[in-house]
Motif scaffolding. Structure first.
Motif, PDB file in Angstrom:
ATOM      1  N   CYS A   9     -30.506  35.351  54.335  1.00 50.33           N
ATOM      2  CA  CYS A   9     -29.225  35.404  55.053  1.00 50.33           C
ATOM      3  C   CYS A   9     -29.229  34.400  56.201  1.00 50.33           C
ATOM      4  O   CYS A   9     -29.288  33.202  55.968  1.00 50.33           O
ATOM      5  N   ASP A  10     -29.198  34.884  57.444  1.00 46.83           N
ATOM      6  CA  ASP A  10     -29.042  33.937  58.556  1.00 46.83           C
ATOM      7  C   ASP A  10     -30.285  33.803  59.429  1.00 46.83           C
ATOM      8  O   ASP A  10     -30.181  33.345  60.566  1.00 46.83           O
ATOM      9  N   GLN A  31     -30.031  32.332  63.430  1.00 47.66           N
ATOM     10  CA  GLN A  31     -28.889  31.397  63.463  1.00 47.66           C
ATOM     11  C   GLN A  31     -27.686  32.050  64.139  1.00 47.66           C
ATOM     12  O   GLN A  31     -26.560  31.596  63.956  1.00 47.66           O
ATOM     13  N   HIS A  32     -27.917  33.131  64.876  1.00 47.18           N
ATOM     14  CA  HIS A  32     -26.779  33.897  65.412  1.00 47.18           C
ATOM     15  C   HIS A  32     -25.792  33.019  66.177  1.00 47.18           C
ATOM     16  O   HIS A  32     -24.584  33.160  66.038  1.00 47.18           O
ATOM     17  N   HIS A  35     -23.309  31.128  63.953  1.00 51.18           N
ATOM     18  CA  HIS A  35     -22.295  31.927  63.239  1.00 51.18           C
ATOM     19  C   HIS A  35     -21.376  32.693  64.182  1.00 51.18           C
ATOM     20  O   HIS A  35     -20.314  33.149  63.764  1.00 51.18           O
ATOM     21  N   VAL A  41     -21.477  35.723  59.068  1.00 50.81           N
ATOM     22  CA  VAL A  41     -22.285  34.613  58.543  1.00 50.81           C
ATOM     23  C   VAL A  41     -21.447  33.705  57.646  1.00 50.81           C
ATOM     24  O   VAL A  41     -20.780  34.171  56.723  1.00 50.81           O
ATOM     25  N   SER A  46     -25.269  28.545  56.959  1.00 45.55           N
ATOM     26  CA  SER A  46     -26.572  29.180  56.829  1.00 45.55           C
ATOM     27  C   SER A  46     -27.544  28.331  56.015  1.00 45.55           C
ATOM     28  O   SER A  46     -28.670  28.051  56.452  1.00 45.55           O
ATOM     29  N   SER A  86     -28.867  29.750  50.574  1.00 51.68           N
ATOM     30  CA  SER A  86     -29.926  30.067  51.546  1.00 51.68           C
ATOM     31  C   SER A  86     -31.212  30.468  50.832  1.00 51.68           C
ATOM     32  O   SER A  86     -32.309  30.001  51.176  1.00 51.68           O
TER      33      SER A  86
END
Ligand code: KG4
Ligand code: ZN
Length: 341
Positions: A9-10, A31-32, A35, A41, A46, A86
């Protein structure tokens, strides 16, 4: 030593686990920030971020552990389920590493990883056990009958619990991902002031549903805004407390039913929502009430990480499994068919 990667995911996550089950490296590059402006997300962002960071995350794992690539004896990566672009970055990177050094490659199902997140604890149970996995993408109950043999007992019919936290948090104007923020604000609130519905409460199904709760929360937010403008301080804290109470009780009502129906002795929890402090507390209470031992991973290993992937890979390696380099990636794939990857 197992090198493990999760890019489902992220988060770009890389871990190294040694023979004795000790964590030698545990790197998570989130990666908050990327996004956050979108409130969720964005798959394309991502995968591009993973591509830019996976090598750096791996180097960081070697630097922090003082280990060298030649110390690695197997490479694992999450191959399903998740964002396809991803997953592809992590799996291709892991396969490349494995092939370059002639090492076995092990594809790990992300849910199996969440299930094994608590396996570092010596009290972690042997199968059979019941597992509740609740994250941003999943809310499901499984019966683990034997190693690598899972039966899905129930799953969400609409949103995942973490998704409900994130979407309601967005309506409240909280930053993404909102689960942790709602949890913190809820500590200050009165959970009895706003009563939210507990879906499928009197039904015998082991499925979940969070869309009704999400709608009830949206309507309450609109009502409060009409009455008092911005929702802040005590009203916000009480709202978060009531919402968290409803999610936790929805989850645990079905856990209780599943444990009783299958006469379970052990319950394993995993997934980002298990970082929730009320869920942790109430799950332990439930375990005492029904005579079931409850196993909860440390908070940092509830949310996505690669240590859990390494633990699942270790169990697979010990059982003699390894994956072909031709193994693909899958956006969705039931865990019930993971016996031989
Ligand atoms: O397992 P995870 O990191 O990613 C997925 O596989 O989806 O779970 C992320 C989810 C997010 O929805 C986040 O809001 C939620 O876990 N979460 C929480 C808490 N910490 C993270 N939800 C409720 N309470 C928390 N303390
Ligand atoms: Zn996850």
């Amino acid at each position: 030593m197992i090198l493990a990667i999760d890019t489902s995911c992220d988060d770009s996550a890389v871990a190294i686990l040694d023979d004795a089950g000790q964590v030698r490296a545990d790197v998570v590059l989130t990666q908050h920030e990327a996004h956050r402006p979108y409130g969720g997300v964005v798959p394309e962002i991502s995968s591009r971020q993973h591509l830019a960071r996976i090598a750096a995350a791996t180097c960081q794992a070697f630097e922090t552990s003082g280990l060298h690539p030649r110390d690695i004896k197997a490479v694992a990566a999450t191959f399903a389920p998740g964002l396809i672009g991803s997953l592809l970055v992590g799996v291709q990177f892991a396969k490349g590493f494995a092939q370059a050094r002639s090492l076995p490659f092990i594809g790990v199902h992300h849910i199996e990883g969440h299930l094994m997140a608590g396996a570092g604890n010596t009290e972690f149970p042997q199968a059979p056990f019941i597992a509740l996995i609740v994250s941003g993408g999943h809310s499901a109950l499984y019966a683990c009958e034997a190693n690598f043999q899972f039966i899905t007992l129930g799953e969400t019919r609409d949103d995942a619990a973490g998704e409900a936290f994130d979407k309601v948090g967005r309506l409240l104007g909280l930053s993404y991902p909102a689960g942790r923020v709602i949890d913190e604000l809820a500590q200050l609130g009165d959970e009895k002031r706003f009563i939210f519905p507990i879906a499928l409460k009197n039904s015998t199904t082991l499925d979940y549903s969070f869309s009704g709760l999400k709608t009830a929360a949206r309507l309450k937010i609109e009502e409060l805004r009409r009455e008092q403008g911005e929702i802040k301080e005590q009203a916000l804290w009480d709202f978060c407390a009531g919402f968290r109470y409803a999610v936790v009780h929805t989850l645990l009502a079905k856990v209780k039913l599943a444990c009783q129906r299958r006469d379970a002795k052990h319950l394993v929890l995993g997934g980002g929502v298990v970082a929730n402090s009320l869920l942790r507390e109430k799950a332990l209470e439930l375990g005492k009430e029904i005579g079931v031992s409850v196993h909860i991973p440390p908070k940092n290993h509830c949310v996505d990480n690669a240590v859990m992937i390494a633990r699942a890979a270790r169990q697979r390696l010990d059982a003699g499994f390894k994956s072909e380099l031709s193994l693909g990636v899958f956006a969705s794939r039931p865990i019930d068919c993971e016996k031989n990857i």
